[in-house]
Design an enzyme around this catalytic site. Structure first.
Site, PDB file in Angstrom:
ATOM      1  N   GLY A   1      10.502  22.496  26.825  1.00 32.32           N
ATOM      2  CA  GLY A   1      10.971  22.221  25.496  1.00 32.32           C
ATOM      3  C   GLY A   1      11.725  23.109  24.823  1.00 32.32           C
TER       4      GLY A   1
ATOM      5  N   ASN B   1       9.585  16.341  24.712  1.00 31.04           N
ATOM      6  CA  ASN B   1       9.910  15.501  23.337  1.00 31.04           C
ATOM      7  C   ASN B   1      11.326  16.086  22.925  1.00 31.04           C
ATOM      8  OD1 ASN B   1       7.725  14.123  23.751  1.00 31.04           O
ATOM      9  ND2 ASN B   1       6.563  15.079  22.031  1.00 31.04           N
TER      10      ASN B   1
ATOM     11  N   GLN C   1      16.063  13.216  17.451  1.00 28.03           N
ATOM     12  CA  GLN C   1      17.202  12.767  16.965  1.00 28.03           C
ATOM     13  C   GLN C   1      17.696  13.103  15.630  1.00 28.03           C
ATOM     14  OE1 GLN C   1      16.821   8.328  16.442  1.00 28.03           O
ATOM     15  NE2 GLN C   1      16.404   7.888  18.756  1.00 28.03           N
TER      16      GLN C   1
ATOM     17  N   GLU D   1      16.062  13.045   4.982  1.00 20.83           N
ATOM     18  CA  GLU D   1      14.906  12.410   5.798  1.00 20.83           C
ATOM     19  C   GLU D   1      13.621  12.296   4.794  1.00 20.83           C
ATOM     20  OE1 GLU D   1      13.966  13.027  10.063  1.00 20.83           O
ATOM     21  OE2 GLU D   1      15.742  14.386   9.852  1.00 20.83           O
TER      22      GLU D   1
ATOM     23  N   HIS E   1       5.430   7.451  13.460  1.00 20.39           N
ATOM     24  CA  HIS E   1       6.763   7.440  12.850  1.00 20.39           C
ATOM     25  C   HIS E   1       6.964   5.972  12.507  1.00 20.39           C
ATOM     26  CE1 HIS E   1      10.997   7.450  12.197  1.00 20.39           C
ATOM     27  NE2 HIS E   1      11.200   8.720  12.632  1.00 20.39           N
TER      28      HIS E   1
ATOM     29  N   ARG F   1       6.389  10.153   5.737  1.00 22.00           N
ATOM     30  CA  ARG F   1       6.063   9.267   6.861  1.00 22.00           C
ATOM     31  C   ARG F   1       4.793   8.454   6.694  1.00 22.00           C
ATOM     32  NH1 ARG F   1       8.576  12.346  11.818  1.00 22.00           N
ATOM     33  NH2 ARG F   1      10.510  12.007  10.819  1.00 22.00           N
TER      34      ARG F   1
ATOM     35  N   ARG G   1       3.185  16.146   8.694  1.00 19.39           N
ATOM     36  CA  ARG G   1       4.395  17.022   8.876  1.00 19.39           C
ATOM     37  C   ARG G   1       5.623  16.681   8.086  1.00 19.39           C
ATOM     38  NH1 ARG G   1       8.736  16.895  12.658  1.00 19.39           N
ATOM     39  NH2 ARG G   1       7.942  14.811  13.460  1.00 19.39           N
TER      40      ARG G   1
ATOM     41  N   LEU H   1      10.959  21.063  15.171  1.00 20.66           N
ATOM     42  CA  LEU H   1      11.960  21.918  15.881  1.00 20.66           C
ATOM     43  C   LEU H   1      11.836  23.174  15.272  1.00 20.66           C
ATOM     44  CD1 LEU H   1      14.765  19.206  16.620  1.00 20.66           C
ATOM     45  CD2 LEU H   1      12.868  20.094  18.196  1.00 20.66           C
TER      46      LEU H   1
HETATM   47  P1  FAD Z   1       8.333  19.673  24.243  1.00 20.32           P
HETATM   48  O1  FAD Z   1       9.651  19.531  24.014  1.00 20.32           O
HETATM   49  O2  FAD Z   1       7.629  17.991  24.312  1.00 20.32           O
HETATM   50  O3  FAD Z   1       7.997  20.218  25.717  1.00 20.32           O
HETATM   51  C1  FAD Z   1       6.882  20.334  26.340  1.00 20.32           C
HETATM   52  C2  FAD Z   1       6.921  20.724  27.889  1.00 20.32           C
HETATM   53  O4  FAD Z   1       5.952  21.186  28.505  1.00 20.32           O
HETATM   54  C3  FAD Z   1       7.837  19.816  28.569  1.00 20.32           C
HETATM   55  O5  FAD Z   1       8.846  20.456  29.325  1.00 20.32           O
HETATM   56  C4  FAD Z   1       6.594  19.166  29.572  1.00 20.32           C
HETATM   57  O6  FAD Z   1       7.277  18.676  30.793  1.00 20.32           O
HETATM   58  C5  FAD Z   1       5.745  20.286  29.645  1.00 20.32           C
HETATM   59  N1  FAD Z   1       4.646  20.374  30.175  1.00 20.32           N
HETATM   60  C6  FAD Z   1       3.629  19.545  29.399  1.00 20.32           C
HETATM   61  N2  FAD Z   1       2.451  19.564  30.162  1.00 20.32           N
HETATM   62  C7  FAD Z   1       2.531  20.220  31.277  1.00 20.32           C
HETATM   63  C8  FAD Z   1       1.666  20.601  32.444  1.00 20.32           C
HETATM   64  N3  FAD Z   1       0.486  20.449  32.285  1.00 20.32           N
HETATM   65  N4  FAD Z   1       2.258  21.668  33.259  1.00 20.32           N
HETATM   66  C9  FAD Z   1       3.520  21.905  33.155  1.00 20.32           C
HETATM   67  N5  FAD Z   1       4.300  21.692  32.226  1.00 20.32           N
HETATM   68  C10 FAD Z   1       3.898  20.631  31.359  1.00 20.32           C
HETATM   69  N6  FAD Z   1      10.995  17.026  15.459  1.00 20.32           N
HETATM   70  C11 FAD Z   1      12.181  17.483  14.448  1.00 20.32           C
HETATM   71  O7  FAD Z   1      11.911  18.537  14.084  1.00 20.32           O
HETATM   72  N7  FAD Z   1      13.160  16.847  14.457  1.00 20.32           N
HETATM   73  C12 FAD Z   1      13.415  15.521  14.782  1.00 20.32           C
HETATM   74  O8  FAD Z   1      14.878  15.072  14.887  1.00 20.32           O
HETATM   75  C13 FAD Z   1      12.720  15.051  15.890  1.00 20.32           C
HETATM   76  N8  FAD Z   1      12.979  13.771  16.512  1.00 20.32           N
HETATM   77  C14 FAD Z   1      11.857  13.170  17.554  1.00 20.32           C
HETATM   78  C15 FAD Z   1      12.280  12.161  18.163  1.00 20.32           C
HETATM   79  C16 FAD Z   1      11.438  11.847  19.065  1.00 20.32           C
HETATM   80  C17 FAD Z   1      11.639  10.647  19.888  1.00 20.32           C
HETATM   81  C18 FAD Z   1      10.489  12.546  19.343  1.00 20.32           C
HETATM   82  C19 FAD Z   1       9.444  12.100  20.588  1.00 20.32           C
HETATM   83  C20 FAD Z   1       9.934  13.780  18.719  1.00 20.32           C
HETATM   84  C21 FAD Z   1      10.855  14.272  17.672  1.00 20.32           C
HETATM   85  N9  FAD Z   1      10.493  15.431  17.099  1.00 20.32           N
HETATM   86  C22 FAD Z   1      11.513  15.725  16.135  1.00 20.32           C
HETATM   87  C23 FAD Z   1       9.314  16.272  17.450  1.00 20.32           C
HETATM   88  C24 FAD Z   1       9.963  17.356  18.424  1.00 20.32           C
HETATM   89  O9  FAD Z   1      10.975  16.767  19.026  1.00 20.32           O
HETATM   90  C25 FAD Z   1       8.964  17.964  19.009  1.00 20.32           C
HETATM   91  O10 FAD Z   1       7.536  18.222  18.284  1.00 20.32           O
HETATM   92  C26 FAD Z   1       9.200  19.341  19.719  1.00 20.32           C
HETATM   93  O11 FAD Z   1      10.542  19.118  20.439  1.00 20.32           O
HETATM   94  C27 FAD Z   1       8.431  19.904  20.616  1.00 20.32           C
HETATM   95  O12 FAD Z   1       8.833  20.851  21.295  1.00 20.32           O
HETATM   96  P2  FAD Z   1       7.831  21.684  22.213  1.00 20.32           P
HETATM   97  O13 FAD Z   1       8.598  22.651  23.038  1.00 20.32           O
HETATM   98  O14 FAD Z   1       6.748  21.983  21.745  1.00 20.32           O
HETATM   99  O15 FAD Z   1       7.320  20.463  23.388  1.00 20.32           O
HETATM  100  C1  SIN Z   2      13.536  11.231  13.249  1.00 14.13           C
HETATM  101  O1  SIN Z   2      14.574  11.631  13.508  1.00 14.13           O
HETATM  102  O2  SIN Z   2      13.226  10.449  12.365  1.00 14.13           O
HETATM  103  C2  SIN Z   2      12.428  12.180  13.773  1.00 14.13           C
HETATM  104  C3  SIN Z   2      12.558  13.412  12.962  1.00 14.13           C
HETATM  105  C4  SIN Z   2      11.155  14.124  13.256  1.00 14.13           C
HETATM  106  O3  SIN Z   2      10.290  13.748  13.776  1.00 14.13           O
HETATM  107  O4  SIN Z   2      11.012  15.403  12.423  1.00 14.13           O
END
Ligand code: FAD
Ligand code: SIN
Length: 525
Positions: free
Chosen positions: A13, A41, A46, A113, A241, A288, A384, A390
């Protein structure tokens, strides 16, 4: 098979990809990801990414909004640092090719937001995460110093424990030597040695029945650190959410971004009455936790399965142009958001706690770094602020990259690590045992450890969890390792930590609301 990387990144991610790009000039880099590289995630984000980027806004306001949302548990030093470093990290994302929407005058089209006192969210339409993933993956694929091991599942961190050495819980001399990873394509377990491991495995949403998270979010990283006796904190703070699309049977639930409320959409009951004024003077744009609890309460009072989000009074053209994905998704299930109300329910969305890291992204385990949703940095406290995750991911990946680059020259591979031991196991697990285990777990967490909690519900949860914990551990000992079984085991570990931490918090605070300590939450007269 054995592999070696100076920098091993687990997760693809935002946190994992940005870290990999930053360290790639300083040694060999491997990224492992349990499905395809895109899935995360991050892909589904969005609303966007919060940062102070114009003269109407100030760092102080962003800091205050974050502290207020965090309900007294944020680490103020961390909040100040993240807010101040945000603009630089945004510039990097743009330099890597991520596009954020601009207005006709060339300035960023900033959204608002819940909990934000200003418009400060940079976004790309209503699919910001997809745009960021697109740009980063393009960079990663062009970088020949990074080896991609997609469809590889990290089973466990390798520590002294695997060398037969005894370690004590929370001792600070636990070392990480790499990970054991299951190659999903051929079902072999590889030993991946690393000088440093960077954990970026994201969230936990799938321990709940209704969640916005894709199925990859089973808390693997947190469970691995827990089993390796690393420090974890604040897990009781699970964010729901307020507005996911109510569409029975659909999993994960489709998110209706908070930015649409920032754009003017209103929450109403099935009878068409506004209700948020009863709960908070910021109404639909309160933080939230408050909005999710208000919706939960209204649904309990009325017995309805959802409330509505009303966008019908908003400018049709603008609405469609700002939220094209929401418009087309709702249209696909028979809802024209310019004319019909959108049925919405709260859904498990984000975990504020996780692997405890310091300001350089170092965990309590030596040579194990972490960033993103898997961590607890002190930024979010008890709740949060929207679009701060992000941001947290990019700021901490950057800091962890700088620190690990400075240390890498002094770390050796540990060649004494044994290969994965599967003695005494066989292919005897039945899939039904695993899928049923997951369903039971999700029921327990949803019914007893949701938006509203109580001592009695938490006790029920732990009693019932113990049964599936014992069954699953036994299954794990007897079975050849598999992705689904490992995920279930991790999800159970993570649920256990959440319940334990929730039981220990004897107050209502932020996202942890218990009817045994209700005094903080009164309706407005
Ligand atoms: P992720 O993006 O979740 O990446 C995790 C990675 O780890 C993935 O590639 C997965 O496959 C890998 N992984 C997991 N376990 C293993 C394993 N055992 N072995 C190998 N690989 C593994 N946040 C904001 O700030 N703004 C937003 O607008 C927002 N909108 C959101 C909307 C939705 C629908 C969701 C679900 C979340 C949203 N969030 C938002 C939260 C935000 O997207 C996440 O907190 C953030 O993207 C997390 O990034 P990350 O890199 O930590 O993890
Ligand atoms: C959203 O777009 O409402 C999600 C934003 C976030 O989880 O930070």
């Amino acid at each position: 098979m054995r592999k070696r990387f100076d920098f091993l990144v687990v997760g693809s991610g935002l946190a994992g990809l940005t870290y990999a790009l930053k360290v790639s000039n300083y040694g060999s880099v491997g990224i492992i990801s349990k499905t395809k590289l895109e899935e995360s995630n991050t892909l589904y984000a969005q609303g966007g990414i919060a940062a102070v980027t114009n003269e109407h806004d100030t760092y102080q306001k962003h800091i205050e909004d974050t502290l207020i949302a965090g309900d007294g548990l944020c680490d103020e030093k961390v909040v100040k640092m993240v807010v101040a470093e945000a603009p630089e990290r945004i510039k990097e994302l743009i330099a890597w090719g991520a596009n954020f929407d601009k207005k006709k005058d060339g300035n960023y089209d900033l959204a608002r937001e819940g909990g934000h006192s200003e418009k400060r969210i940079l976004h790309h339409k209503d699919n910001t995460g997809q745009e960021i993933q697109r740009a980063l993956i393009q960079q990663i694929k062009q970088n020949n110093k990074i080896e991609i091991l997609d469809h590889h599942f990290a089973i466990d961190l390798i520590t002294q424990h695997h060398l037969g050495l005894h370690v004590i819980r929370y001792q600070t001399d636990i070392d990480c030597y790499g990970i054991y990873a299951l190659n999903i394509r051929n079902q072999s377990v590889n030993t991946i040695l690393a000088k440093t491991v960077f954990l970026a495995t994201g969230g936990i949403g799938n321990i709940y029945h209704t969640t916005t998270n894709p199925v990859i979010a089973s808390g693997d990283g947190i469970a691995m650190v827990y089993r390796a006796k690393g420090m974890i904190e604040n897990m009781e703070f699970v964010q729901f959410h307020p507005t996911s699309l109510y569409n029975q049977g659909e999993r994960p639930s489709f998110l209706i971004t908070e930015a649409i409320r920032g754009f003017g959409a209103k929450l109403i009951t099935k009878e068409g009455k506004e209700f948020m004024h009863k709960y908070d003077k910021r109404e639909s744009l309160a933080p939230r936790d408050i909005v999710a609890r208000a919706i939960d309460n209204e649904m309990k009072l009325s017995g309805d399965d959802f409330v509505y989000l009303d966008c019908t009074h908003l400018d049709e053209k603008e609405l469609k142009s700002h939220f094209p994905n929401i418009y087309s998704k709702c249209k696909s299930v028979g809802i024209d958001i310019t004319k019909n109300y959108i049925p919405v329910v709260p859904a498990a969305h984000y975990v504020c706690g996780g692997v405890k890291v310091n300001a350089d992204g170092q965990s309590s385990i030596n040579n194990l770094y972490a960033a993103g949703e898997v961590t607890s940095t002190g930024l979010h406290g008890a709740n949060r602020l929207a679009s701060n995750s992000l941001l947290e991911a990019v700021v901490y990946s950057h800091r962890a990259a700088i620190n690990s680059i400075s240390k890498i020259g002094n770390i050796e591979f540990n060649e004494n690590v044994p290969d994965w031991n599967d003695e005494g196991t066989s292919h005897n697990e039945e899939m039904i045992l695993i899928t049923q285990g997951f369903k039971e777990l999700q029921q327990i967490m949803t019914n007893y450890v949701g938006i509203v909690r109580s001592n009695l519900r938490l006790k029920r949860a732990i009693d019932r969890l113990e049964i599936i914990y014992n069954e699953t551990e036994k299954l794990f000992e007897q079975s050849t390792v598999s992705l689904k079984l490992c995920e279930l085991r991790n999800a159970i570990n993570v649920s256990y930590i959440i319940i334990k931490m929730a039981k220990n918090r004897r107050e209502s605070r932020g996202l942890h609301f218990t009817i045994d300590y209700p005094e903080k939450y009164k309706l407005i007269d």
